[in-house]
Motif scaffolding. Structure first.
Motif, PDB file in Angstrom:
ATOM      1  N   THR A  89       0.519  -1.397  -0.558  1.00 21.81           N
ATOM      2  CA  THR A  89       0.057   0.224   0.300  1.00 21.81           C
ATOM      3  C   THR A  89       0.782   1.532   0.182  1.00 21.81           C
ATOM      4  N   ALA A  90       0.543   2.348  -0.674  1.00 16.36           N
ATOM      5  CA  ALA A  90       1.388   3.807  -0.827  1.00 16.36           C
ATOM      6  C   ALA A  90       0.094   4.153  -1.087  1.00 16.36           C
ATOM      7  N   GLY A  95       1.970   7.230  -4.680  1.00 20.95           N
ATOM      8  CA  GLY A  95       1.942   4.837  -5.447  1.00 20.95           C
ATOM      9  C   GLY A  95       2.221   5.029  -7.472  1.00 20.95           C
ATOM     10  N   GLN A  96       1.572   6.280  -7.485  1.00 21.57           N
ATOM     11  CA  GLN A  96       1.606   6.041  -9.298  1.00 21.57           C
ATOM     12  C   GLN A  96       2.533   6.396  -9.610  1.00 21.57           C
ATOM     13  N   VAL A  99       6.212   3.526  -6.684  1.00 20.37           N
ATOM     14  CA  VAL A  99       6.361   2.403  -6.399  1.00 20.37           C
ATOM     15  C   VAL A  99       5.329   1.780  -7.321  1.00 20.37           C
ATOM     16  N   ALA A 100       4.317   1.914  -7.995  1.00 17.88           N
ATOM     17  CA  ALA A 100       3.893   1.360  -9.328  1.00 17.88           C
ATOM     18  C   ALA A 100       4.970   1.078  -9.994  1.00 17.88           C
ATOM     19  N   LEU A 117      -1.244  -4.324  -5.199  1.00 17.02           N
ATOM     20  CA  LEU A 117      -1.032  -2.385  -4.891  1.00 17.02           C
ATOM     21  C   LEU A 117      -1.766  -1.795  -4.503  1.00 17.02           C
ATOM     22  N   LEU A 119      -3.833   2.191  -3.702  1.00 16.66           N
ATOM     23  CA  LEU A 119      -3.317   3.289  -3.039  1.00 16.66           C
ATOM     24  C   LEU A 119      -4.417   4.011  -2.757  1.00 16.66           C
ATOM     25  N   ILE A 135       4.494   2.027   1.997  1.00 15.39           N
ATOM     26  CA  ILE A 135       5.218   3.268   2.024  1.00 15.39           C
ATOM     27  C   ILE A 135       4.683   4.163   3.097  1.00 15.39           C
TER      28      ILE A 135
END
Length: 290
Positions: A89-90, A95-96, A99-100, A117, A119, A135
């Motif tokens: 998770t972020a 995240g976009q 992290v992705a 994932l 978000l 994150i």
């Protein structure tokens, strides 16, 4: 379950403070986890899962036992392909942007791995929602989590060139009271004030009367780009608009210290799959945030 699995169930429940969370993490039913912990307690003659006093000692011994068992079993097979499912998770925008791409690279490198994932712009309970890694941006309120710092970001204040041409550039935080501000409803900063460093370690809180309050970073940034007013955001959120000259930094000399970006996970026996992703993501995030 055999005895090692009973210990694994106990350590997972104690670490997550949740039978449901342990069941998700171990991919067992809650009933099976409950039976395993009950069997262990009967054999030990103690309420081990309460994790107070005697139970705390059992927990530490169980963690050492499982770590040694996992090391023994994995030592000859450390080159075996990674397989299994990893939940991460972020925050949405971070995240976009960052992290992705790390998740995509990890999946490409390890064909036997599946990923989830999540978000969301809220703090997710790793135990309750069966998440392996999160994150987190900023200090951790929960010190029991295992954390690895992968970079830093900072809060910045900015506005569009058109707005600054029309309204002027504020020279100090107090001048924001005379400007149109865009603020956030959730998280930090709060909707009715922004914080800046004060004298010593004191916080300097500046009251606001925002014309627009939003609940996502992107909505506030888009409004600032459109010339509606001044916005405060994390540096990574406005990196592209700043490069494209759609926004300009203001009040830079009043910026607070950077805040850490950390990959966190629950305490307990290290997971080989999670450890591999943390290594890859840490390398990529440090390069992106440098």
């Amino acid at each position: 379950m055999d005895r090692s699995e009973e210990w694994r169930a106990f350590v997972s429940v104690a670490g997550r403070r949740s039978f449901v969370g342990a069941a998700r993490a171990l991919r067992r039913s809650p009933q099976a986890i409950t039976r395993a912990v009950a069997a262990l307690e009967r054999r030990l003659g103690a309420r081990s899962v309460s994790v107070t006093g005697e139970g705390e000692r059992y927990l530490e011994r169980g963690r050492r036992l499982l770590a040694e068992l996992d090391a023994l079993e994995s030592a000859p097979d450390t080159r075996a392909p990674l397989a299994g499912r990893l939940s991460i998770t972020a925050p949405v925008l971070f995240g976009q942007l960052h992290v992705a791409p790390a998740v995509y690279a990890f999946l490409e490198r390890h064909p036997g791995v599946e990923a989830r994932l999540l978000l969301v712009d809220r703090v997710v309970s790793l135990a309750e929602e069966g998440i392996d890694l999160a994150i987190r941006i900023g200090p951790l309120p929960d010190s029991s989590l295992r954390a690895r710092v992968v970079g830093h970001v900072r809060w910045v204040v900015c506005a569009s060139p058109s707005y600054l041409s029309r309204a002027g550039t504020p020279r100090g935080p107090e001048a924001l009271a005379r400007h149109t501000c865009i603020s956030f409803e959730d998280g930090s900063p709060l909707a009715d004030h922004w914080s800046f460093p004060g004298v010593g370690r004191r916080e300097r809180r500046v009251a606001l009367r925002p014309r627009l309050i939003v609940n996502t970073a992107q909505a506030g940034i888009d409004a600032a780009i459109a010339g509606l007013g001044v916005v405060r955001a994390l540096s990574y959120q406005v990196d592209r608009p700043l490069r494209d000259n759609k926004l300009r930094l203001i009040l830079e000399s009043f910026a607070p210290p950077p805040v850490p970006i950390q990959i966190v996970q629950l305490p307990g026996v290290p997971n080989r799959l999670a450890a591999a992703f943390v290594d890859l993501a840490a390398e990529q995030l440090r390069a992106r945030l440098r």
